[in-house]
Design an enzyme around this catalytic site. Structure first.
Site, PDB file in Angstrom:
ATOM      1  CG  ASP A 115       6.115  -6.500   6.065  1.00  0.00           C
ATOM      2  OD1 ASP A 115       5.597  -7.635   5.638  1.00  0.00           O
ATOM      3  OD2 ASP A 115       5.792  -5.394   5.894  1.00  0.00           O
TER       4      ASP A 115
HETATM    5  C1  BGC Z   1       3.640  -5.938   3.357  1.00  0.00           C
HETATM    6  C2  BGC Z   1       2.826  -6.680   4.495  1.00  0.00           C
HETATM    7  C3  BGC Z   1       2.095  -8.056   4.334  1.00  0.00           C
HETATM    8  C4  BGC Z   1       3.148  -8.977   3.657  1.00  0.00           C
HETATM    9  C5  BGC Z   1       2.701 -10.371   3.060  1.00  0.00           C
HETATM   10  C6  BGC Z   1       4.742  -7.221   2.851  1.00  0.00           C
HETATM   11  O1  BGC Z   1       5.282  -6.678   1.634  1.00  0.00           O
HETATM   12  O2  BGC Z   1       4.350  -4.903   3.810  1.00  0.00           O
HETATM   13  O3  BGC Z   1       1.714  -5.614   4.901  1.00  0.00           O
HETATM   14  O4  BGC Z   1       1.293  -8.713   5.315  1.00  0.00           O
HETATM   15  O5  BGC Z   1       3.652  -8.231   2.599  1.00  0.00           O
HETATM   16  O6  BGC Z   1       1.938 -10.134   1.931  1.00  0.00           O
END
Ligand code: BGC
Length: 745
Positions: A266
């Site tokens: 993530d």
């Molecule tokens: C989120 C993810 C997301 C990623 C990219 C993170 O803060 O938890 O679900 O895909 O950011 O935007």
């Protein structure tokens, strides 16, 4: 003669060989070659620096290819219900492109509420086409974290409280996306069930609970859906950050499930050099670097899987095999997506995508209550409909965090009602309450001005006054995607409706007018006014066609067949999370991270309510139709069997009402006597069956050993214990229509 025939054959073979394109050049570029041979060939040509380079981001949403070898970059995008607008190379800010307004599909909580695998396939296919058109290789979705508490800010992005339902719906979604040569990146792996302190909380979960509740949907996505990517979650699980949690990623995901795709962190989820190398992470994204102050010329060089990794490899502190294993996975991802054979070009914002979104929005809408047939709307010619509530007009595609979208068009409930009743009835709107008047997220704006200077009392008085002469009041409220609502990064603070909406609804009920309450949310809300509303509808964040999908159900154009993917309790206290250590977690002496104990074990959602004998406001799986269905007896292919022998379960369902409609037949299994505490029943099969008025059909399901088993952590194995099991067929978890018993030998 024989000689002439042989000559002829030889010349034909020579001709065929001459016509066949001879593949010159390296194996990795040969589209006809086996993907594993291509991977090995490419790997053998890469330098150490090139290998390390493909393991981490080069911008907010891309990771490098191998320019020297012509291996392209990988472009990632959120996900999970539309293609995110472009941001700047190094920043979260909008890039200001004008070609990136996508089709916003309904949020996954809505998709789950359809209980329709075909719609999940349609969803995946359609969003995959949009990703492809926008030049993306990895879609950051779907999300399948289980709804453990109604307060989790991201419930709206997930598929409800039941592992079987989420697993059944995620498989076709993944397949649909990947048909396009776009990888689905299933997230957030795992036990990331709250937003509160999500980057500093350690989820303490026993193995049985993991295997029975929190892992099955991911396992289905991998083993049945063939997902090409998985995203690690921000939180820790049993002491390690999940983006490089070796037990989760190496032992379970790659080991037990044989996952051959890439683990992507993530954004900012990788936290440690050593664990990032050894803990199963393959591509590191979004790490919060300290910019250029770390001494590197490029901030991305500061990533755990960048300069620190290279240094360790160069001086022999870490092995090359682990590096090669990571690079293989990245190359495989590349050959499956950016370098895939026959990858089409996708399409974007098509009428078909709008139609798909509208269908899913309508089919996911859940009719919770309908006393005296208030719905579908029956408004006399020239009549009056009073619509009250902010969510009737508020555009909801913008907001909520990383799933926020920019869309060309968004149909609101009020617009859709006006469309449906144009020239037939007067549709008037009153605000009723002021909730969230913000109109932009990450610099994408809805352009709406929702400010209103009236006091709460005045707003209610105006709404009540407007009810004069109305044939029906439709209240459209619920949550929204602002802070402490359905929103990434924060959890809700209470289960009740915000902004004094309960009072507004009660005042509207006091007018004596027919009252329909539409709750728009991605999580369960308390409904203390349920008795005084004629009809209650659970709506969702429906995307570009949100209003139209909802109104199709209100008007009866679509006969509702949506079902709750979670339990709606009367009060938060009725649920399983009773202590701070369960939620939101506690700080403990000597422990660096907050600890969150999953003490309730497997007893969440209806498993808890059933076990405790607590009646919820609306049960998991509940949803009404404008017609009625009758169930025949449950028929079993055998009355006793050995575990592993498939059991065929059939039940005849009849549409006994006056309208065509679809019923979601739910099969639950109840273990009558077990050596461990088991939930009184668990969903193990379901199917949506469309029946014309008066029609009946036998629907059949097959239950295998999984349906009877619980996970024995000591033996690390699934166990189906001998004894009696009840097979229950129902219209919801609380509305079992018929049952039969089978004996496991
Ligand atoms: C989120 C993810 C997301 C990623 C990219 C993170 O803060 O938890 O679900 O895909 O950011 O935007």
């Amino acid at each position: 003669m024989k000689y002439r025939f042989v000559v002829l054959l030889c010349s034909a073979a020579l001709l065929a060989a001459a016509c066949k394109p001879v593949s010159r050049g390296p194996v990795y570029l040969n589209l006809d070659a086996d993907i594993e041979d291509r991977v090995e060939d490419a790997l053998s040509r890469m330098t150490l620096e090139e290998k390390v380079a493909v393991l981490h981001a080069q911008s907010k949403f891309s990771s490098p290819g191998v320019p020297r070898l012509g291996i392209p970059e990988i472009w990632h995008t959120d996900g999970p219900h539309g293609i995110r607008p472009e941001v700047l190379w190094d920043k979260w800010e909008q890039a200001g492109w004008t070609n990136d307004s996508c089709t916003a599909f309904p949020a996954l909580s809505c998709l789950a509420a359809t209980w329709d695998r075909e719609l999940a396939l349609l969803f995946g296919r359609s969003i995959g086409q949009e990703a492809r058109y926008r030049g993306k290789d990895v879609l950051l979705g779907p999300g399948v974290n289980i709804c453990r508490t109604p307060l989790n800010g991201r419930n709206f992005e997930y598929m409800g409280e039941d592992p079987y339902l989420a697993g059944a719906m995620v498989v076709p979604y993944v397949k649909g996306v990947q048909e396009n040569g776009v990888a689905a990146c299933v997230k957030h792996f795992a036990v990331n069930n709250q937003e509160w302190d999500r980057t500093s909380t350690n989820s303490v979960v026993d193995d049985r609970t993991m295997y029975e509740i929190y892992l099955p949907a991911f396992k289905a996505a991998v083993m049945q859906g063939g997902a090409w990517a998985i995203m690690g979650s921000y939180n820790l699980y049993n002491g390690h950050f999940n983006c490089h949690n070796s037990h989760l990623l190496n032992d379970i995901l790659k080991g037990e499930w044989g996952f051959d795709g890439a683990v992507i962190s993530d954004w900012g989820g990788a936290r440690d050099d050593e664990e990032a190398i050894t803990g199963g992470l393959d591509i590191e994204m979004g790490t919060w670097t300290d910019g250029l102050s770390g001494g590197a010329s490029n901030a991305y060089d500061n990533y755990h899987l960048a300069a620190p990794y290279l240094a360790r490899l160069r001086d022999g502190r870490t092995d090359m095999e682990t590096l090669d294993a990571k690079v293989r996975r990245v190359l495989r991802l590349n050959f499956r997506t950016a370098m895939a054979r026959d990858r089409h070009f996708g399409n974007f914002c098509t009428p078909e995508h709008d139609a798909a979104g509208r269908k899913i929005a309508a089919e996911g809408t859940v009719l919770l209550k309908n006393d005296g047939g208030v719905l579908p709307l029956d408004i006399p010619e020239g009549g009056k409909i009073l619509v009250v509530g902010e969510n009737a007009v508020k555009k909801q595609v913008v907001g909520g965090g990383s799933s926020s979208l920019k869309t060309r068009f968004e149909s609101t409930p009020l617009d859709a009602l006006m469309e449906a009743f144009a020239g037939k009835a007067d549709v008037v709107w009153e605000r009723g309450y002021v909730g969230d008047i913000s109109n932009s997220y990450n610099r994408v704006s809805t352009g709406q001005d929702l400010s209103d200077p009236r006091s709460p009392g005045q707003l209610i008085a105006d709404a009540v006054a407007a009810a004069d002469g109305a044939d029906c009041i439709i209240f459209v409220g619920g949550l929204n995607k602002s802070k402490h609502q359905d929103n990434e990064g924060t959890d809700r603070e209470q289960i009740t409706l915000p902004y004094g909406q309960d009072k507004v609804i009660e005042a509207l009920a006091g007018t004596g007018c027919k009252l329909v309450v539409v709750n728009i949310s991605g999580s369960p809300v308390a409904m203390p006014w349920a008795d005084c509303a004629g009809a209650i509808v659970q709506g969702w964040y429906g995307g570009s066609q949100s209003g139209r999908g909802l109104v199709d159900v209100l008007t009866g154009v679509v006969n509702p067949s949506g079902r709750l993917p979670f339990t709606v309790p009367f009060a938060l206290e009725d649920g399983p999370l009773k202590t701070e250590r369960q939620y939101p977690g506690i700080s403990e002496e000597g422990k660096k991270w907050k600890q969150e104990y999953y003490d309730e074990g497997v007893f969440i959602g209806y498993r808890w309510f059933d076990a405790q004998g607590i009646a919820p406001q609306f049960a998991f799986g509940h949803g009404l139709s404008y017609t009625t269905f009758e169930y025949g007896d449950v028929e079993l292919s055998r009355s006793s069997l050995r575990a592993g022998t498939p059991l065929k379960v059939s039940v005849t369902v009849r549409n006994t009402g006056g309208r065509d409609g679809a019923e979601v037949v739910q099969i639950y299994v109840a273990d009558k006597e077990a050596s461990v505490a088991r939930p009184p029943k668990e969903l193990k099969a379901f199917g949506k069956v469309f029946l014309k008025a008066g029609e009946s059909r036998k629907v059949s399901f097959t239950l295998d050993a999984d349906a009877f088993s619980w996970f024995d952590a000591g033996a690390h194995a699934w166990v189906a214990e001998p004894g009696e099991f009840e097979i229950l067929a129902g219209s919801s978890s609380a509305d079992i229509r018929s049952a039969a018993t089978v004996k496991l030998l």
